[in-house]
Design a protein around this motif. Structure first.
Motif, PDB file in Angstrom:
ATOM      1  N   LEU A   1     -53.451 -21.107  11.115  1.00 22.28           N
ATOM      2  CA  LEU A   1     -54.523 -21.464  12.060  1.00 22.28           C
ATOM      3  C   LEU A   1     -54.421 -22.891  12.574  1.00 22.28           C
ATOM      4  CD1 LEU A   1     -57.536 -19.835  10.149  1.00 22.28           C
ATOM      5  CD2 LEU A   1     -56.637 -19.101  12.377  1.00 22.28           C
ATOM      6  N   GLU A   2     -53.465 -23.618  12.039  1.00 19.27           N
ATOM      7  CA  GLU A   2     -53.377 -25.049  12.351  1.00 19.27           C
ATOM      8  C   GLU A   2     -53.442 -25.361  13.859  1.00 19.27           C
ATOM      9  OE1 GLU A   2     -52.491 -28.948  12.602  1.00 19.27           O
ATOM     10  OE2 GLU A   2     -50.871 -27.563  13.179  1.00 19.27           O
ATOM     11  N   PRO A   3     -52.745 -24.587  14.750  1.00 12.99           N
ATOM     12  CA  PRO A   3     -52.805 -24.938  16.182  1.00 12.99           C
ATOM     13  C   PRO A   3     -54.104 -24.558  16.893  1.00 12.99           C
ATOM     14  CG  PRO A   3     -51.016 -23.354  15.715  1.00 12.99           C
ATOM     15  CD  PRO A   3     -51.824 -23.480  14.476  1.00 12.99           C
ATOM     16  N   ALA A   4     -55.014 -23.870  16.214  1.00 15.06           N
ATOM     17  CA  ALA A   4     -56.198 -23.342  16.917  1.00 15.06           C
ATOM     18  C   ALA A   4     -57.096 -24.466  17.448  1.00 15.06           C
ATOM     19  CB  ALA A   4     -57.017 -22.453  15.986  1.00 15.06           C
TER      20      ALA A   4
ATOM     21  N   SER B   1     -48.389 -10.724   5.510  1.00 18.51           N
ATOM     22  CA  SER B   1     -46.948 -10.687   5.822  1.00 18.51           C
ATOM     23  C   SER B   1     -46.590 -11.898   6.670  1.00 18.51           C
ATOM     24  CB  SER B   1     -46.598  -9.416   6.599  1.00 18.51           C
ATOM     25  OG  SER B   1     -47.120  -9.495   7.913  1.00 18.51           O
ATOM     26  N   ASP B   2     -45.290 -12.224   6.690  1.00 18.03           N
ATOM     27  CA  ASP B   2     -44.850 -13.342   7.536  1.00 18.03           C
ATOM     28  C   ASP B   2     -45.127 -13.006   8.999  1.00 18.03           C
ATOM     29  OD1 ASP B   2     -44.052 -14.672   5.332  1.00 18.03           O
ATOM     30  OD2 ASP B   2     -41.907 -14.192   5.545  1.00 18.03           O
ATOM     31  N   GLY B   3     -44.955 -11.726   9.341  1.00 17.16           N
ATOM     32  CA  GLY B   3     -45.192 -11.302  10.727  1.00 17.16           C
ATOM     33  C   GLY B   3     -46.639 -11.531  11.128  1.00 17.16           C
TER      34      GLY B   3
ATOM     35  N   THR C   1     -49.309 -17.691  16.783  1.00 17.15           N
ATOM     36  CA  THR C   1     -49.088 -17.603  18.230  1.00 17.15           C
ATOM     37  C   THR C   1     -50.423 -17.464  18.950  1.00 17.15           C
ATOM     38  OG1 THR C   1     -47.041 -16.460  17.750  1.00 17.15           O
ATOM     39  CG2 THR C   1     -47.828 -16.330  20.016  1.00 17.15           C
ATOM     40  N   ILE C   2     -51.289 -16.605  18.434  1.00 19.72           N
ATOM     41  CA  ILE C   2     -52.601 -16.419  19.087  1.00 19.72           C
ATOM     42  C   ILE C   2     -53.384 -17.737  19.044  1.00 19.72           C
ATOM     43  CG2 ILE C   2     -54.820 -15.199  18.896  1.00 19.72           C
ATOM     44  CD1 ILE C   2     -53.142 -12.715  17.972  1.00 19.72           C
ATOM     45  N   ALA C   3     -53.322 -18.427  17.895  1.00 18.44           N
ATOM     46  CA  ALA C   3     -54.045 -19.708  17.770  1.00 18.44           C
ATOM     47  C   ALA C   3     -53.518 -20.733  18.778  1.00 18.44           C
ATOM     48  CB  ALA C   3     -53.901 -20.241  16.350  1.00 18.44           C
ATOM     49  N   THR C   4     -52.238 -20.644  19.103  1.00 14.01           N
ATOM     50  CA  THR C   4     -51.643 -21.588  20.059  1.00 14.01           C
ATOM     51  C   THR C   4     -52.016 -21.226  21.490  1.00 14.01           C
ATOM     52  OG1 THR C   4     -49.766 -21.743  18.542  1.00 14.01           O
ATOM     53  CG2 THR C   4     -49.434 -22.645  20.755  1.00 14.01           C
ATOM     54  N   GLU C   5     -51.971 -19.911  21.782  1.00 13.73           N
ATOM     55  CA  GLU C   5     -52.079 -19.467  23.187  1.00 13.73           C
ATOM     56  C   GLU C   5     -53.503 -19.148  23.651  1.00 13.73           C
ATOM     57  OE1 GLU C   5     -49.308 -18.790  25.266  1.00 13.73           O
ATOM     58  OE2 GLU C   5     -47.953 -19.625  23.749  1.00 13.73           O
TER      59      GLU C   5
ATOM     60  N   THR D   1     -47.225  -4.802  17.533  1.00 13.89           N
ATOM     61  CA  THR D   1     -46.229  -5.873  17.416  1.00 13.89           C
ATOM     62  C   THR D   1     -46.937  -7.200  17.723  1.00 13.89           C
ATOM     63  OG1 THR D   1     -45.699  -5.798  19.750  1.00 13.89           O
ATOM     64  CG2 THR D   1     -44.422  -4.329  18.309  1.00 13.89           C
ATOM     65  N   ALA D   2     -46.228  -8.299  17.419  1.00 11.76           N
ATOM     66  CA  ALA D   2     -46.833  -9.613  17.686  1.00 11.76           C
ATOM     67  C   ALA D   2     -47.129  -9.763  19.183  1.00 11.76           C
ATOM     68  CB  ALA D   2     -45.891 -10.715  17.212  1.00 11.76           C
ATOM     69  N   ALA D   3     -46.225  -9.268  20.040  1.00  9.92           N
ATOM     70  CA  ALA D   3     -46.437  -9.398  21.490  1.00  9.92           C
ATOM     71  C   ALA D   3     -47.655  -8.576  21.918  1.00  9.92           C
ATOM     72  CB  ALA D   3     -45.193  -8.950  22.240  1.00  9.92           C
ATOM     73  N   GLU D   4     -47.789  -7.389  21.325  1.00  3.57           N
ATOM     74  CA  GLU D   4     -48.955  -6.549  21.668  1.00  3.57           C
ATOM     75  C   GLU D   4     -50.253  -7.204  21.202  1.00  3.57           C
ATOM     76  OE1 GLU D   4     -46.709  -2.181  21.554  1.00  3.57           O
ATOM     77  OE2 GLU D   4     -47.609  -2.968  19.712  1.00  3.57           O
ATOM     78  N   LYS D   5     -50.193  -7.831  20.017  1.00  5.41           N
ATOM     79  CA  LYS D   5     -51.404  -8.497  19.512  1.00  5.41           C
ATOM     80  C   LYS D   5     -51.811  -9.647  20.428  1.00  5.41           C
ATOM     81  CE  LYS D   5     -52.452  -8.699  14.932  1.00  5.41           C
ATOM     82  NZ  LYS D   5     -52.373  -8.949  13.492  1.00  5.41           N
ATOM     83  N   LEU D   6     -50.813 -10.384  20.902  1.00  9.63           N
ATOM     84  CA  LEU D   6     -51.128 -11.516  21.785  1.00  9.63           C
ATOM     85  C   LEU D   6     -51.757 -11.002  23.089  1.00  9.63           C
ATOM     86  CD1 LEU D   6     -51.086 -14.499  22.535  1.00  9.63           C
ATOM     87  CD2 LEU D   6     -48.722 -14.217  23.326  1.00  9.63           C
TER      88      LEU D   6
END
Ligand code: KIV
Ligand code: ZN
Length: 394
Positions: A89-92, A52-54, A61-65, A25-30
């Protein structure tokens, strides 16, 4: 560029995650991305934004955090994919688009149905486009190891001219053998103008069980980025395992005088975390992180390891974050391991008592696969009862 710095590009969250039973899941990936950051991975391939959008959201999220490593997204050699990757990738803090395009005739003919010239055009155009949006562009001629070498050189040369900063030469189907994979890197370095000014990268699949061997051979030939995954997860038989590459570089520093930023003590915890996140863990005999990697059952080995671990261990468990080695008591075990375990359990027995318990232990071990602490406690108790009866009756 430091010639002796090796960059670890972790693709657990992309090539790893796309294998059966490995989706997250996105949370697990983070969470996993944070673990990979603390392990010291230089580049995290966080996903494939156009898939995918997901996946795009997870990359964003990863690029931000996650601010330490370069964050990468995979992308086909197409405008739509490149734009999706750029957006995610914009927030990276530092971003990379990883473009792949088939280069072998079999892929061009049967998968993409385009000519070699069309592929060369696409390679140049897509790298030039991606350059406008991110800090770094990586280009991978997919199925490099089954590609005509002259054509591979042309494609790599065009990608470098267009501005690629990393050239990855994937053994997409795990077909190469080490000497051949190394020779491919040497040829690229010799024949392609500018190849010595970019980072050359490995990406090896394990279909013949050679992924790590091929990776190491390419490092010797000049590759300075390795693409790999925790526990070696990835398409089919998986990718080169990060823990195996790192341990090999550590144990064989004599052959690899190279620097990198990994903290090896974080390898085992990362392996355990991944295993508890996806549907399976490493097999027990998996190098470095498998349950048996530092376990000993044979008496001769146990005796050796108890007197000096270096007799049968080439790296200490603590160097890779494994809490300790393990003596497994079974029918192959000897007196030394039995005595050591009994002492750990609090029994200080005389030599004759140890001998008696040892005989009872081997009889039990012949009937059972493994002998546990409770079995030993029962054996000692039985001996003590017997000894008590004998002295009461005499
Ligand atoms: O195995 C492969 O070729 C890949 C590319 C996308 C780099 O995973
Ligand atoms: Zn791959």
């Amino acid at each position: 560029m430091t010639q002796n710095r090796l960059y670890f590009f972790d693709t657990t969250l992309r090539d790893g995650e796309q294998a059966p039973g490995c989706s997250m899941t996105a949370a697990e990936k983070l969470k996993m991305a944070r673990t990979l950051e603390s392990l010291g991975a230089d580049i995290l391939e966080a996903g494939f934004a156009a898939a995918s959008d997901g996946d795009a959201a997870a990359i964003q999220t990863i690029a931000t955090e996650v601010r330490g490593p370069v964050i990468a997204s995979l992308s086909r050699s197409r405008k739509e994919d490149i734009m999706r990757a750029a957006e995610a990738l914009e927030p990276a803090r530092r971003s990379r688009i990883h473009i792949f395009l088939a280069s072998s005739d079999i892929h061009l003919q049967y998968k993409l149905r385009i000519s070699r010239d069309e592929a060369l055009n696409q390679a140049g155009e897509s790298v030039r486009l991606a350059k406008q949006y991110v800090d770094e562009v990586e280009f991978s001629p997919e199925d490099s190891t089954r590609t005509d070498l002259d054509f591979l050189c042309r494609m790599v040369s065009i990608a470098i001219e267009a501005g690629a900063t990393t050239i990855n030469l994937p053994d997409t189907v795990g077909y190469a053998i080490p000497a051949e994979y190394a020779a491919m890197f040497r040829t690229i370095l010799e024949k392609v103008p500018g190849a010595d000014k970019v980072i050359l990268s490995t990406h090896c699949h394990n279909d013949l069980g050679l992924a790590v061997a091929n990776t190491l051979a390419a490092i010797e030939a000049g590759a300075r980025q390795v693409e790999c995954t925790i526990n070696g997860i990835g398409e089919r038989a998986g990718n080169a395992a990060i823990e195996e590459i790192a341990a090999a570089l550590h144990v064989r520093q004599d052959k690899f005088p190279i620097e990198h930023g990994l903290d090896l003590t974080k390898l085992y915890p990362a392996s355990q975390e991944l295993a508890s996140t996806i549907s399976f863990g490493p097999s027990p005999n998996k190098a470095i992180v498998g349950a048996n990697a530092f376990a000993h059952e044979a008496g001769i080995h146990q005796h050796g390891v108890l007197s000096n671990p270096l007799t049968y261990e080439i790296i200490t468990p603590s160097a890779v974050g494994v809490p300790s080695n393990r003596m497994v008591l079974g029918k192959h075990s000897g007196r030394a391991a039995l005595r050591a375990r009994l002492i750990q359990l609090g029994y200080q027995l005389e030599a004759a008592e140890i001998e008696a318990v040892y005989h009872a232990f081997t009889a039990l071990a012949d009937r059972k696969k493994a002998v546990y602490d409770q079995d030993l406690i029962n054996l000692v108790a039985q001996r003590e009862r017997k000894a008590g009866l004998v002295s009461a009756n005499s």
